[in-house]
Design an enzyme around this catalytic site. Structure first.
Site, PDB file in Angstrom:
ATOM      1  N   THR A  58      39.239   7.830 -47.890  1.00 46.87           N
ATOM      2  CA  THR A  58      40.302   8.840 -47.915  1.00 46.87           C
ATOM      3  C   THR A  58      39.727  10.257 -47.721  1.00 46.87           C
ATOM      4  O   THR A  58      40.479  11.214 -47.699  1.00 46.87           O
ATOM      5  CB  THR A  58      41.063   8.793 -49.259  1.00 46.87           C
ATOM      6  OG1 THR A  58      40.119   8.987 -50.319  1.00 46.87           O
ATOM      7  CG2 THR A  58      41.768   7.466 -49.451  1.00 46.87           C
ATOM      8  N   HIS A  86      50.345   7.429 -55.891  1.00 51.18           N
ATOM      9  CA  HIS A  86      51.335   6.597 -56.581  1.00 51.18           C
ATOM     10  C   HIS A  86      52.702   7.255 -56.447  1.00 51.18           C
ATOM     11  O   HIS A  86      52.928   8.345 -56.963  1.00 51.18           O
ATOM     12  CB  HIS A  86      50.957   6.440 -58.059  1.00 51.18           C
ATOM     13  CG  HIS A  86      49.644   5.734 -58.255  1.00 51.18           C
ATOM     14  ND1 HIS A  86      49.105   5.473 -59.480  1.00 51.18           N
ATOM     15  CD2 HIS A  86      48.769   5.206 -57.353  1.00 51.18           C
ATOM     16  CE1 HIS A  86      47.956   4.824 -59.320  1.00 51.18           C
ATOM     17  NE2 HIS A  86      47.730   4.659 -58.033  1.00 51.18           N
ATOM     18  N   GLY A 117      52.180  -0.930 -55.796  1.00 53.18           N
ATOM     19  CA  GLY A 117      53.342  -0.462 -56.565  1.00 53.18           C
ATOM     20  C   GLY A 117      52.973  -0.261 -58.039  1.00 53.18           C
ATOM     21  O   GLY A 117      53.832  -0.346 -58.916  1.00 53.18           O
ATOM     22  N   ALA A 162      43.881   7.970 -54.909  1.00 52.66           N
ATOM     23  CA  ALA A 162      45.097   7.235 -55.274  1.00 52.66           C
ATOM     24  C   ALA A 162      46.332   8.019 -54.852  1.00 52.66           C
ATOM     25  O   ALA A 162      46.331   9.241 -54.838  1.00 52.66           O
ATOM     26  CB  ALA A 162      45.137   7.023 -56.785  1.00 52.66           C
ATOM     27  N   THR A 187      48.452   9.031 -49.563  1.00 49.39           N
ATOM     28  CA  THR A 187      47.425  10.067 -49.607  1.00 49.39           C
ATOM     29  C   THR A 187      47.064  10.554 -48.217  1.00 49.39           C
ATOM     30  O   THR A 187      46.855  11.740 -48.000  1.00 49.39           O
ATOM     31  CB  THR A 187      46.176   9.509 -50.347  1.00 49.39           C
ATOM     32  OG1 THR A 187      46.602   9.129 -51.660  1.00 49.39           O
ATOM     33  CG2 THR A 187      45.069  10.533 -50.462  1.00 49.39           C
ATOM     34  N   THR A 188      46.988   9.658 -47.253  1.00 48.40           N
ATOM     35  CA  THR A 188      46.483  10.054 -45.931  1.00 48.40           C
ATOM     36  C   THR A 188      47.529   9.927 -44.821  1.00 48.40           C
ATOM     37  O   THR A 188      47.289  10.387 -43.701  1.00 48.40           O
ATOM     38  CB  THR A 188      45.284   9.155 -45.537  1.00 48.40           C
ATOM     39  OG1 THR A 188      45.738   7.796 -45.566  1.00 48.40           O
ATOM     40  CG2 THR A 188      44.127   9.318 -46.514  1.00 48.40           C
ATOM     41  N   GLN A 223      43.825   2.100 -57.010  1.00 45.20           N
ATOM     42  CA  GLN A 223      43.205   1.179 -56.043  1.00 45.20           C
ATOM     43  C   GLN A 223      43.558  -0.280 -56.406  1.00 45.20           C
ATOM     44  O   GLN A 223      44.599  -0.511 -56.986  1.00 45.20           O
ATOM     45  CB  GLN A 223      41.675   1.373 -55.987  1.00 45.20           C
ATOM     46  CG  GLN A 223      41.242   2.705 -55.368  1.00 45.20           C
ATOM     47  CD  GLN A 223      41.367   3.894 -56.272  1.00 45.20           C
ATOM     48  OE1 GLN A 223      40.845   3.883 -57.368  1.00 45.20           O
ATOM     49  NE2 GLN A 223      42.042   4.937 -55.827  1.00 45.20           N
ATOM     50  N   ARG A 243      22.828  10.400 -62.155  1.00 47.70           N
ATOM     51  CA  ARG A 243      22.738  11.229 -63.369  1.00 47.70           C
ATOM     52  C   ARG A 243      22.576  12.708 -63.063  1.00 47.70           C
ATOM     53  O   ARG A 243      21.922  13.448 -63.781  1.00 47.70           O
ATOM     54  CB  ARG A 243      21.624  10.714 -64.291  1.00 47.70           C
ATOM     55  CG  ARG A 243      21.974   9.349 -64.857  1.00 47.70           C
ATOM     56  CD  ARG A 243      20.799   8.544 -65.240  1.00 47.70           C
ATOM     57  NE  ARG A 243      19.978   8.195 -64.088  1.00 47.70           N
ATOM     58  CZ  ARG A 243      18.830   7.565 -64.166  1.00 47.70           C
ATOM     59  NH1 ARG A 243      18.358   7.203 -65.351  1.00 47.70           N
ATOM     60  NH2 ARG A 243      18.148   7.274 -63.082  1.00 47.70           N
ATOM     61  N   PRO A 258      49.007   4.523 -41.114  1.00 48.39           N
ATOM     62  CA  PRO A 258      49.776   3.271 -41.175  1.00 48.39           C
ATOM     63  C   PRO A 258      48.930   2.205 -41.858  1.00 48.39           C
ATOM     64  O   PRO A 258      47.735   2.113 -41.612  1.00 48.39           O
ATOM     65  CB  PRO A 258      50.016   2.903 -39.703  1.00 48.39           C
ATOM     66  CG  PRO A 258      49.264   3.878 -38.883  1.00 48.39           C
ATOM     67  CD  PRO A 258      48.674   4.937 -39.757  1.00 48.39           C
TER      68      PRO A 258
HETATM   69  P1  GDP Z   1      50.562   2.284 -55.796  1.00 42.08           P
HETATM   70  O1  GDP Z   1      49.474   3.073 -55.147  1.00 42.08           O
HETATM   71  O2  GDP Z   1      50.114   0.917 -56.198  1.00 42.08           O
HETATM   72  O3  GDP Z   1      51.239   3.003 -56.936  1.00 42.08           O
HETATM   73  O4  GDP Z   1      51.681   2.055 -54.673  1.00 42.08           O
HETATM   74  P2  GDP Z   1      52.243   3.185 -53.676  1.00 42.08           P
HETATM   75  O5  GDP Z   1      53.080   4.132 -54.450  1.00 42.08           O
HETATM   76  O6  GDP Z   1      51.134   3.753 -52.860  1.00 42.08           O
HETATM   77  O7  GDP Z   1      53.100   2.305 -52.685  1.00 42.08           O
HETATM   78  C1  GDP Z   1      54.209   1.593 -53.103  1.00 42.08           C
HETATM   79  C2  GDP Z   1      55.468   2.143 -52.403  1.00 42.08           C
HETATM   80  O8  GDP Z   1      56.479   1.171 -52.454  1.00 42.08           O
HETATM   81  C3  GDP Z   1      56.046   3.373 -53.082  1.00 42.08           C
HETATM   82  O9  GDP Z   1      56.690   4.168 -52.113  1.00 42.08           O
HETATM   83  C4  GDP Z   1      57.059   2.777 -54.054  1.00 42.08           C
HETATM   84  O10 GDP Z   1      58.128   3.667 -54.370  1.00 42.08           O
HETATM   85  C5  GDP Z   1      57.584   1.637 -53.249  1.00 42.08           C
HETATM   86  N1  GDP Z   1      57.994   0.457 -54.012  1.00 42.08           N
HETATM   87  C6  GDP Z   1      57.459  -0.042 -55.161  1.00 42.08           C
HETATM   88  N2  GDP Z   1      58.060  -1.210 -55.482  1.00 42.08           N
HETATM   89  C7  GDP Z   1      58.983  -1.449 -54.518  1.00 42.08           C
HETATM   90  C8  GDP Z   1      59.887  -2.528 -54.281  1.00 42.08           C
HETATM   91  O11 GDP Z   1      59.975  -3.499 -55.014  1.00 42.08           O
HETATM   92  N3  GDP Z   1      60.659  -2.433 -53.152  1.00 42.08           N
HETATM   93  C9  GDP Z   1      60.590  -1.376 -52.290  1.00 42.08           C
HETATM   94  N4  GDP Z   1      61.362  -1.381 -51.221  1.00 42.08           N
HETATM   95  N5  GDP Z   1      59.742  -0.360 -52.500  1.00 42.08           N
HETATM   96  C10 GDP Z   1      58.945  -0.402 -53.584  1.00 42.08           C
HETATM   97  P1  IMO Z   2      46.194   3.515 -54.778  1.00 42.47           P
HETATM   98  O1  IMO Z   2      45.863   3.878 -56.203  1.00 42.47           O
HETATM   99  C1  IMO Z   2      44.858   1.967 -50.947  1.00 42.47           C
HETATM  100  C2  IMO Z   2      40.677   2.700 -49.842  1.00 42.47           C
HETATM  101  C3  IMO Z   2      40.464   3.625 -48.668  1.00 42.47           C
HETATM  102  C4  IMO Z   2      39.200   3.015 -48.104  1.00 42.47           C
HETATM  103  C5  IMO Z   2      38.408   2.624 -49.350  1.00 42.47           C
HETATM  104  C6  IMO Z   2      37.365   3.649 -49.764  1.00 42.47           C
HETATM  105  O2  IMO Z   2      47.231   4.363 -54.162  1.00 42.47           O
HETATM  106  O3  IMO Z   2      46.449   2.051 -54.671  1.00 42.47           O
HETATM  107  P2  IMO Z   2      37.571   6.024 -50.956  1.00 42.47           P
HETATM  108  O4  IMO Z   2      38.220   7.289 -50.515  1.00 42.47           O
HETATM  109  O5  IMO Z   2      38.063   5.496 -52.256  1.00 42.47           O
HETATM  110  O6  IMO Z   2      36.063   6.121 -50.922  1.00 42.47           O
HETATM  111  O7  IMO Z   2      37.953   4.948 -49.813  1.00 42.47           O
HETATM  112  O8  IMO Z   2      39.371   2.492 -50.377  1.00 42.47           O
HETATM  113  N1  IMO Z   2      41.509   3.273 -50.932  1.00 42.47           N
HETATM  114  C7  IMO Z   2      42.798   2.923 -51.146  1.00 42.47           C
HETATM  115  N2  IMO Z   2      43.612   2.117 -50.445  1.00 42.47           N
HETATM  116  N3  IMO Z   2      45.295   2.565 -52.056  1.00 42.47           N
HETATM  117  C8  IMO Z   2      44.481   3.364 -52.786  1.00 42.47           C
HETATM  118  O9  IMO Z   2      44.844   3.874 -53.983  1.00 42.47           O
HETATM  119  C9  IMO Z   2      43.175   3.607 -52.306  1.00 42.47           C
HETATM  120  N4  IMO Z   2      42.130   4.354 -52.744  1.00 42.47           N
HETATM  121  C10 IMO Z   2      41.125   4.125 -51.903  1.00 42.47           C
HETATM  122  O10 IMO Z   2      41.539   3.558 -47.765  1.00 42.47           O
HETATM  123  O11 IMO Z   2      39.497   1.830 -47.417  1.00 42.47           O
HETATM  124 MG    MG Z   3      49.104   4.117 -53.367  1.00 40.80          MG
END
Ligand code: GDP
Ligand code: IMO
Ligand code: MG
Length: 433
Positions: free
Chosen positions: A130, A41, A15, A39, A305-306, A225, A144, A309
């Protein structure tokens, strides 16, 4: 003078984007320091969902400027797509607001093909990347022989660098992996066009941030990450190829530690992982299905991203303590506490059992976690929905106990408690650090 850093405390998807969006309201500049479009987000603003891969989540506050730091690897095609998408939604992504470090590295179709080829060759032991070309782009950087964003200032010369790189990588794809390589000339001409569009965005980001810090502006560094995916300090080899930790933030932005103020570790109230690798507290029962969700809600545990689950489990206090040590967190932001509503009892891993020993800290790097069995503490759950809570006092005593236990385990204060994806669904538990 303040530099605040947001770091993922687990395996990503904690999050961070949501917390960055929240804290961007009080920041002047927001900068991503590592990774690329691996990533994902997700940020929710007034029922609108933004899925950001490269552009910092701070872009959704009109007063900020946003930066892609030197530690990043950037796929220019994906960046332009993201710019166009945000632009069509009315977000200003002009070069006055968005800056790309000249020292960031560039991802090409050859990197993406190599990422897939190396994964396929590992067959039974895939990393589960990913497949965005992240590892091969960072490999070229370390060797390099990478392409840097600064080279895009001269699009024609950049195109000829791209063509040479594509020819060299094409030989590897053909001879080692028996794959048809992408056409070097076609790629070079596409990259020449990308360079012409991105040229105005390229600048010395490190210098801009350093100047702003000297002028007492607030700079917020947005992690991608998470700590356990750090190339050196994560669950190697099941990691990414960058440094999504506090030291990686300084390196990836090109600023030193003297401006540091807050280092905010973002952790979910449970644990998830997407991709392969150890996960001691992973669960597979109906509680796992509850934590993961069906995919109906945007926050359910399926990769941004992908679409994969996510694996789910109970919060791992041993790994969280490790993340505190690696990053020197000053505080925690606890997300998704609302998801635990209705689960009873809750489990929290407070130590690892190894033969007759009970360990509250890891004896070595987390690369091999197989000798350890999680030791759980059970906590009474709560039934009420937390999503409308505004204050600490709105939380039921069981939820307060759970948060207090996380604080005791980490010896840190939880200063933000997120109870939903919307901007206002957060409890700011402001206390002295
Ligand atoms: P990040 O990669 O660390 O930015 O996280 P992601 O965006 O990939 O995954 C977090 C998901 O949970 C997103 O869909 C957010 O909108 C959602 N989210 C974040 N905080 C909360 C929370 O406190 N409660 C719920 N239900 N969803 C949240
Ligand atoms: P955010 O910023 C969760 C994981 C991939 C894989 C490993 C290597 O959304 O939190 P890569 O493509 O980076 O070489 O994959 O890292 N991975 C993540 N898992 N959230 C991410 O980003 C990730 N970025 C890479 O699933 O296990
Ligand atoms: Mg994420």
């Amino acid at each position: 003078m303040p530099l605040d850093i947001i770091v993922g405390a687990q395996w990503g998807d904690e999050g961070k984007g949501r917390i960055t969006d929240l804290l961007s309201a009080e920041a002047d500049m927001v900068a991503r320091y590592s990774g690329g479009d691996n990533a994902g987000h997700t940020v929710t603003v007034d029922d609108q969902l933004f899925k950001l891969h490269l552009i910092p989540s701070g872009i959704l506050h009109p007063h900020t400027t946003c930066h892609l730091g030197a530690g990043m690897v950037v796929n220019p095609a994906r960046l332009l797509e993201e710019i166009d998408q945000l632009d069509s939604l009315g977000v200003d992504v002009s070069p006055t607001r968005l800056k790309i470090s000249s020292a960031a590295h560039i991802i090409t179709p050859a990197h993406i093909a190599l990422d897939g080829a190396r994964e396929s060759q590992r067959s039974g032991d895939m990393l589960g990347t990913t497949r965005r070309g992240i590892g091969p782009a960072y490999s070229d950087k370390a060797a390099r022989s990478g392409l840097r964003a600064g080279a895009m200032r001269q699009p024609e010369e950049f195109a000829s660098q791209v063509q040479k790189h594509m020819q060299a990588a094409g030989e590897v794809l053909e001879k080692i992996y028996s794959l048809e390589p992408p056409d070097p000339a076609d790629t070079a001409s596409a990259y020449c066009e990308y360079a012409k569009r991105l040229r105005p965005y390229i600048t010395d980001v490190g210098n801009l941030l350093a100047q702003a810090l000297e002028e007492d502006k607030v700079v917020l560094a947005e992690g991608a990450q998470g700590t356990l995916l750090d190339l050196d300090h994560g669950t190697y080899p099941y990691v990414t190829s960058s440094h999504p930790t506090t030291p990686g933030a300084l390196l990836g932005l090109g600023v030193g530690p003297k401006h540091l103020r807050r280092i905010i570790g973002v952790t979910k109230a449970f644990q998830t992982r997407v991709g392969s690798g150890p996960f001691p507290t992973e669960i597979f029962d109906e509680t796992a299905d509850r934590l993961r969700g069906t995919g109906e809600n945007p926050w359910d545990e399926y990769g941004t991203t992908t679409g994969r689950p996510r694996r789910v489990g109970w919060l791992d206090g041993v790994l969280l303590r490790y993340a505190v040590r690696v990053n020197s967190f000053t505080e925690l932001a606890l997300t998704k506490l609302d998801i635990l509503s209705g689960l009873d009892p809750l489990r929290l891993c407070v130590a690892y059992r190894h033969d007759d020993d009970l360990l509250s800290d890891l004896p070595d790097s987390p690369a091999d976690l197989s000798p350890f069995t999680p030791e759980y503490e059970e906590h009474t759950g709560w039934q009420i929905d937390l999503s409308q809570a505004h204050y600490w006092g709105d939380l039921p005593p069981e939820a307060q106990d759970y948060v207090h236990r996380v604080e005791a385990l980490t010896d840190l204060k939880v200063r933000l408690i997120s109870i939903g994806p919307e901007r206002e669904q957060v409890i700011r538990w402001d206390r002295d650090l």
